[in-house]
Write a protein that holds these residues in place. Structure first.
Motif, short mmCIF file in Angstrom:
data_model
loop_
_atom_site.label_atom_id
_atom_site.label_comp_id
_atom_site.label_asym_id
_atom_site.label_seq_id
_atom_site.Cartn_x
_atom_site.Cartn_y
_atom_site.Cartn_z
N TRP A 158 -14.38 -12.87 -45.16
CA TRP A 158 -14.62 -11.65 -44.39
C TRP A 158 -13.58 -10.58 -44.69
O TRP A 158 -13.89 -9.38 -44.65
CB TRP A 158 -14.65 -11.99 -42.91
CG TRP A 158 -15.71 -12.97 -42.59
CD1 TRP A 158 -15.53 -14.28 -42.24
CD2 TRP A 158 -17.12 -12.76 -42.62
NE1 TRP A 158 -16.74 -14.89 -42.06
CE2 TRP A 158 -17.74 -13.99 -42.28
CE3 TRP A 158 -17.92 -11.66 -42.91
CZ2 TRP A 158 -19.11 -14.13 -42.21
CZ3 TRP A 158 -19.29 -11.81 -42.84
CH2 TRP A 158 -19.88 -13.03 -42.49
N HIS A 190 -18.77 -3.16 -33.97
CA HIS A 190 -20.02 -3.89 -34.21
C HIS A 190 -21.21 -3.16 -33.58
O HIS A 190 -22.27 -3.01 -34.22
CB HIS A 190 -19.88 -5.31 -33.64
CG HIS A 190 -21.14 -6.08 -33.64
ND1 HIS A 190 -21.66 -6.66 -34.78
CD2 HIS A 190 -22.00 -6.38 -32.63
CE1 HIS A 190 -22.79 -7.29 -34.47
NE2 HIS A 190 -23.02 -7.13 -33.18
N GLN A 216 -26.20 -14.64 -29.42
CA GLN A 216 -24.77 -14.52 -29.70
C GLN A 216 -24.07 -13.57 -28.72
O GLN A 216 -22.85 -13.62 -28.58
CB GLN A 216 -24.56 -14.01 -31.13
CG GLN A 216 -25.11 -12.62 -31.38
CD GLN A 216 -24.90 -12.17 -32.83
OE1 GLN A 216 -24.22 -12.81 -33.59
NE2 GLN A 216 -25.50 -11.04 -33.16
N THR A 235 -19.76 -11.99 -48.06
CA THR A 235 -20.26 -12.43 -46.75
C THR A 235 -20.88 -13.81 -46.83
O THR A 235 -20.76 -14.61 -45.90
CB THR A 235 -21.28 -11.41 -46.22
OG1 THR A 235 -22.31 -11.21 -47.21
CG2 THR A 235 -20.61 -10.09 -45.92
N PRO A 292 -30.04 -8.97 -41.71
CA PRO A 292 -29.87 -10.40 -41.39
C PRO A 292 -30.76 -10.81 -40.23
O PRO A 292 -31.36 -9.98 -39.54
CB PRO A 292 -28.39 -10.49 -41.02
CG PRO A 292 -28.05 -9.14 -40.52
CD PRO A 292 -28.88 -8.17 -41.32
N TRP A 308 -24.45 -1.33 -35.48
CA TRP A 308 -25.85 -1.59 -35.13
C TRP A 308 -26.58 -0.30 -34.78
O TRP A 308 -27.77 -0.13 -35.11
CB TRP A 308 -25.90 -2.56 -33.95
CG TRP A 308 -26.15 -3.98 -34.32
CD1 TRP A 308 -25.32 -5.03 -34.14
CD2 TRP A 308 -27.33 -4.51 -34.94
NE1 TRP A 308 -25.89 -6.19 -34.62
CE2 TRP A 308 -27.12 -5.90 -35.11
CE3 TRP A 308 -28.52 -3.95 -35.38
CZ2 TRP A 308 -28.08 -6.72 -35.69
CZ3 TRP A 308 -29.47 -4.78 -35.97
CH2 TRP A 308 -29.25 -6.13 -36.12
N SER A 327 -25.67 -3.42 -42.30
CA SER A 327 -25.96 -4.80 -41.89
C SER A 327 -24.77 -5.72 -42.16
O SER A 327 -24.45 -6.59 -41.34
CB SER A 327 -27.19 -5.30 -42.62
OG SER A 327 -26.95 -5.40 -44.02
N LYS A 328 -24.10 -5.53 -43.29
CA LYS A 328 -22.90 -6.32 -43.57
C LYS A 328 -21.75 -5.92 -42.65
O LYS A 328 -20.93 -6.77 -42.25
CB LYS A 328 -22.49 -6.16 -45.03
CG LYS A 328 -23.54 -6.62 -46.02
CD LYS A 328 -23.90 -8.08 -45.81
CE LYS A 328 -24.97 -8.55 -46.77
NZ LYS A 328 -25.38 -9.95 -46.51
N TRP A 379 -18.44 -8.43 -36.15
CA TRP A 379 -18.66 -9.50 -35.18
C TRP A 379 -17.71 -10.66 -35.44
O TRP A 379 -17.16 -11.26 -34.51
CB TRP A 379 -20.11 -9.95 -35.23
CG TRP A 379 -20.42 -11.00 -34.24
CD1 TRP A 379 -20.60 -12.32 -34.43
CD2 TRP A 379 -20.57 -10.81 -32.82
NE1 TRP A 379 -20.86 -12.98 -33.26
CE2 TRP A 379 -20.85 -12.08 -32.24
CE3 TRP A 379 -20.50 -9.72 -31.99
CZ2 TRP A 379 -21.05 -12.25 -30.90
CZ3 TRP A 379 -20.70 -9.89 -30.63
CH2 TRP A 379 -20.98 -11.14 -30.10
N ILE A 380 -17.52 -11.01 -36.70
CA ILE A 380 -16.60 -12.10 -37.03
C ILE A 380 -15.16 -11.72 -36.68
O ILE A 380 -14.37 -12.54 -36.22
CB ILE A 380 -16.72 -12.47 -38.52
CG1 ILE A 380 -18.10 -13.06 -38.81
CG2 ILE A 380 -15.64 -13.46 -38.94
CD1 ILE A 380 -18.38 -14.36 -38.09
N THR A 399 -22.04 -5.04 -39.56
CA THR A 399 -22.25 -5.71 -38.27
C THR A 399 -21.72 -7.14 -38.30
O THR A 399 -21.07 -7.60 -37.36
CB THR A 399 -23.75 -5.72 -37.93
OG1 THR A 399 -24.47 -6.35 -38.99
CG2 THR A 399 -24.27 -4.31 -37.73
N GLU A 400 -21.98 -7.85 -39.40
CA GLU A 400 -21.47 -9.23 -39.51
C GLU A 400 -19.95 -9.26 -39.57
O GLU A 400 -19.30 -10.09 -38.92
CB GLU A 400 -22.04 -9.88 -40.77
CG GLU A 400 -23.55 -10.01 -40.75
CD GLU A 400 -24.09 -10.68 -42.00
OE1 GLU A 400 -25.24 -10.44 -42.36
OE2 GLU A 400 -23.34 -11.44 -42.62
#
Length: 985
Positions: A247, A293, A441, A242, A435, A297, A278-279, A285-286, A281-282
């Motif tokens: 990704w 996502h 966003q 990440t 994060p 969360w 948490s990873k 989202w990407i 979610t990133e």
């Protein structure tokens, strides 16, 4: 290949070679010693030899030699001293890292020096050519030659160590440490290509570990320590992926973690799960997967709330706001509704896979596409209290978007909320593993959702709306963006609309299908008829007293009846509850009894099974002991056969013989034999050394004498060759002088021929140059003419276009003047017609007034109505006209039949006046004019005259052929004014 009696001798020999600068020979000598089969038993000097060997490998950048040496050393000390292998590998890693850091510190421009896409790729041909052509190498290339080889060697070191430690259960911690260092190397120097390869290597190691389960030193993943090390490695891999922005590799790392957990059927710790989600979610989202996502969360919120005891209220509110906004950012329509069957199957499989990753279900048992959906997620957020933990702006935004109906001011209500939300966010103080939360966003997705909701609500109240009005309702985007959003909404059947740019409007349609509109068309028709009936026959405003009491009485009776029914149902329900409770108590007692009986039976079965298992275990142990005794006897006999007769050792009577005892004894004998063999070899080596030294001492004077003889012979041969070469040179010089004198007489002819050739070529060159100049001058003139022609054509076209434009403007001005003139004439003509019509209406009113006065005088002169209507007096000019029709009723309203009969019985109507000659001329000899009641003389004057035939007259009262319908149309002006039709002359 040199043979050494002791390993220490090889180490001394290597030191000697290193001191004289022959490191390659020293490395080869140590390599031969390490790979030799003579030294397969571990000894302490071998560790020092390995340290020296690895030092040489690092200095000379020989990764292959280092790998071979480590593999051989692993074989030697795997079962004896694994800690020695660990120390050697740590030393190797330390040396490689230190050398790389030294090279890095020496390079001034590290970024330029590391500008290599692939550390495993060789130099390119163009780089080699550039290095050869350029005499002085630049700083960049010098940096590349200084830094890149060491980083390449460090990368090979990590690969080698991981390959050696991949199936070693005793060095799992060292394997994890090496992987962590490799990850940090890729992260520090942005080595994305090497990071992908490293992830693939670790993934293959785990796959081979599961594939070959019968290996001796294979790590046991069911052990908590091993599992934790493997999990830490995967989570480090996920974090670095990440941070590097890889990704796809991060998602594969998530799948690796999930696969590892499915393999051992265990769930990791809550702290690791927090990092996991948490990873996720990133990643989601990407990858533009807002639904997944939001679910990630939601899981992260649940973990933080349940397991993080230090979580502050502010951080909890921020996480809850992120969850709610992520859920709202999901599009409100399903994009897979219009997909094909194959796409639906792929989407189903993908949803199942994502649900497993997000839900962390180790044994998924669900099927279907509705497991992950926006509606289900919002319901979970409300039911589990996530919405109540969010901030007030987020709550208001949720209610406005999901529950309220504001089609005209939705944008104005949401925009201030979005501005407040965009300023919220920050780092979580009580959750450092998460994060940084940035609510801004989600603002673009929320603006898109607000636009969709606004279109949906506007479609419910409008059928057509102007584009400018709709743009004013959406303050977030321009109409082009709104149009793109509406295309997706229409495509996914979220809203039905059509944009008409020619008319500048947006047309909303009906989303329902035809069957939905037809299934209740009769009910809709009945409601419409009831509305029409209510409009035609309205309910009287003042109802009677009985009419007011009866509805209340019926309502009271209905309420009383419902109350009695409800009381009866409550009584019956209470009886049923009592019976149910009684049956429940009996059922519970029966279940307790059965449960106690079942426990007793299970205990008895367990006792019997334990006894059976114990007996079986004792039998297996006896069989194992007997088998081991037989194997020990056979092994003992085999050992005695292989041993020499003088060294046989018989067992004492009564001594217990086991397989381990026999193995230990055989191993002792083998060690003794090996030691004796080594002593013999050492003795033989010493003897051979003495013999070799003696032979060399005897051969030394003989070699010296042979060398002196050879030296004298070589000197004599050199002198003879030198003399012969001098003679040959003198002869060649004399022959060359003769040849020169022979050719000197041809020099004059050669110069003459050369002058002729040069003059001829000069003339040819002058001719060609003259022709070329003429050709160039012609081309210049031709191009000048072409440019003149083009300029003239361009000027002509420009003037012609200007003339045509002026003609068009004059024509348009002329047409506008004619149109204005035509409109003015029409207006004047319409004014004249209105004036004529007004004069005609004034004349008619005067005639009607005169007629009315005449009738009043006639009625006053008559004392009583006649028994039957009188015949009208016919003027001579109208003698040929047909007889008058029967008199009509005195009123122009509709009269029912029974009232007309009553009027006929009571008395006849008043006689109609005679028709005058002027009236006959007015109707153009087509028959008598309509009766007086059709003109409405009794209803208030000529202004209330009907334009069509009024029902209510019989017989001759109704005009024949359609004259009554035509009379109103003939009196109407084409411009809306009413005037009479002129009489026929």
């Amino acid at each position: 290949m040199a043979h050494f009696a002791k390993p220490e001798n090889a180490l001394k020999r290597a030191d000697e070679l290193i001191n004289v600068g022959q490191k390659q020979d020293a490395l080869q000598a140590l390599h031969d010693l390490i790979t030799s089969k003579r030294y397969r038993a571990w000894q302490k000097p071998l560790e020092k030899i390995m340290f020296k060997y690895l030092d040489l490998c690092v200095d000379l950048k020989r990764g292959r030699f280092a790998k071979d040496g480590l593999i051989q050393y692993r074989i030697v000390c795997q079962q004896v001293n694994v800690s020695s292998l660990e120390e050697v590998i740590k030393h190797f890693l330390h040396l490689s890292t230190e050398k790389a850091e030294q090279a890095r510190s020496q390079a001034d421009a590290l970024e330029e020096a590391l500008d290599v896409d692939d550390l495993e790729a060789d130099r390119k041909p163009e780089d080699l050519q550039l290095s050869i052509v350029s005499g002085e190498k630049g700083k960049d290339r010098s940096d590349r030659e200084l830094v890149t080889p060491w980083f390449k060697f460090l990368w090979e070191t990590y690969r080698t160590v991981l390959e050696i430690l991949r199936n070693n259960s005793k060095l799992e911690a060292l394997y994890a440490m090496t992987a962590h260092k490799a990850f940090q190397f890729c992260k520090q120097y942005k080595r994305t290509t090497e990071f992908r390869r490293l992830c693939e290597i670790i993934r293959n190691h785990l796959a081979n570990l599961n594939k070959y389960r019968d290996q001796r030193d294979r790590p046991d993943l069911s052990a908590p320590e091993s599992l934790q090390l493997y999990l830490d490695t995967r989570f480090d891999q996920l974090k670095v992926a990440t941070e590097l922005g890889l990704w796809q590799e991060a998602f594969r790392s998530v799948e690796d973690i999930y696969g590892l957990m499915c393999m051992v059927k265990k769930t990791p710790k809550s702290s690791l799960l927090m990092v996991y989600y948490s990873k996720l979610t990133e990643i989601f989202w990407i990858s533009s997967s807002p639904l997944y996502h939001a679910y990630a969360w939601f899981k992260l919120f649940s973990l933080q709330k349940n397991f993080n005891k230090n979580l502050s209220q502010k951080d909890l509110q921020l996480i809850a706001s992120s969850v709610v906004l992520a859920a709202l950012s999901v599009p409100p329509f399903d994009k897979a509704q219009s997909a094909s069957h194959m796409e639906l199957e792929n989407e189903k499989e993908r949803n199942l896979r994502m649900a497993n990753l997000i839900g962390f279900n180790l044994e998924p048992k669900f099927e279907g596409r509705d497991m992950l959906s926006r509606s289900a997620l919002l319901f979970e957020l409300v039911s589990r209290g996530v919405l109540s933990c969010a901030s007030q702006e987020v709550k208001d935004l949720f209610h406005v978007l999901e529950h309220e109906f504001h089609p005209l001011d939705l944008g104005s209500k949401i925009q201030p909320l979005l501005e407040k939300i965009s300023k919220s966010g920050g780092k979580l103080s009580s959750a450092p593993s998460l994060p940084e939360v940035q609510l801004s966003q989600y603002v673009p997705s929320l603006e898109k959702l607000a636009t969709l909701r606004l279109l949906q609500q506007v479609s419910k109240i409008y059928q057509t709306i102007r584009i400018e009005s709709l743009s004013q309702l959406v303050p977030f985007f321009e109409f082009s963006v709104v149009e793109k959003i509406s295309v997706d909404a229409v495509k996914n059947n979220f809203v039905a609309m059509k944009v008409d740019h020619m008319k500048g409007v947006v047309i909303f349609g009906n989303l329902g299908i035809e069957s939905d509109g037809l299934k209740d068309h009769l009910a809709v028709f009945a409601e419409s008829l009831n509305k029409v009936r209510a409009m035609l026959y309205p309910v009287p405003s003042k109802a009677s007293k009985l009419g007011g009491i009866v509805p209340n009485l019926a309502e009271t009776v209905e309420k009383e009846h419902k109350r009695l029914l409800a009381r009866k149902s409550i009584i019956e329900k209470r009886k049923e509850d009592q019976e149910r409770q009684q049956l429940e108590m009996e059922r519970e007692e029966e279940q307790k009894r059965l449960k106690l009986q079942k426990l007793t039976e299970e205990a008895e079965q367990k006792r019997l099974a334990a006894e059976l298992q114990e007996r079986r275990k004792q039998r297996i142990l006896r069989e194992i002991e007997e088998k081991e005794l037989e194997e020990a006897q056979a092994l003992l006999e085999d050992t005695e056969k292989r041993m020499k007769k003088g060294k046989k050792k018989t067992l004492l009577d009564g001594e217990k013989v086991t397989k381990e005892t026999v193995k230990q004894r055989a191993l002792t004998e083998q060690v003794k034999e090996r030691q004796e063999m080594e002593k013999k070899l050492q003795k033989l080596a010493k003897t051979m050394d003495y013999l070799e030294r003696a032979k060399r001492e005897e051969a030394a004077p003989l070699i010296e004498a042979a060398y002196q003889r050879r030296l004298v012979e070589e000197r004599e041969f050199y002198e003879r060759e030198q003399q012969r070469e001098v003679e040959l040179s003198r002869e060649r010089h004399e022959s060359d002088l003769k040849e020169k004198s022979r050719l000197s007489r041809m020099l004059e002819f050669k110069e003459t021929f050369q002058g002729e050739v040069i003059s001829r070529r000069q003339a040819e060159f002058d001719r060609i140059r003259t022709e070329r100049e003429e050709r160039i001058s012609q081309m210049i003139r031709a191009r000048k003419q072409e440019r003149d022609i083009k300029r003239k054509q361009l000027y002509y076209l420009t003037t012609e276009e200007e003339r045509i434009r002026k003609l068009q403007e004059e024509e348009e001005a002329r047409k506008r003047e004619e149109a204005e003139k035509r409109k003015k004439q029409e207006a004047e003509h319409r004014a004249k017609l209105d004036e004529i019509a007004e004069k005609q209406r004034q004349r008619e009113r005067e005639l009607e007034e005169k007629e009315k006065k005449r009738r009043e005088e006639v009625l006053k002169g008559t004392d009583a109505p006649p028994a039957r209507p009188a015949e009208p007096t016919v003027a001579p000019a109208t003698a040929a006209a047909p007889p008058a029709a029967a008199p009509a009723p005195a009123s122009g309203k509709y009269v029912p039949r029974f009232k007309r009969q009553t009027a006929e019985v009571s008395g006849p109507a008043a006689p109609a006046p005679a028709q005058s000659a002027g009236e006959s001329d007015r109707w153009g000899n087509r028959g008598p004019p309509p009766a007086d009641d059709h003109w409405g003389s009794n209803r208030g004057g000529p202004s209330q005259r009907p334009d069509r035939w009024v029902p209510g007259s019989r017989g001759s009262d109704r005009p024949s052929g359609g004259d009554a319908w035509r009379s109103g149309e003939e009196r109407r002006s084409p411009f809306g004014s009413s005037r009479p039709r002129p009489a026929q002359r």
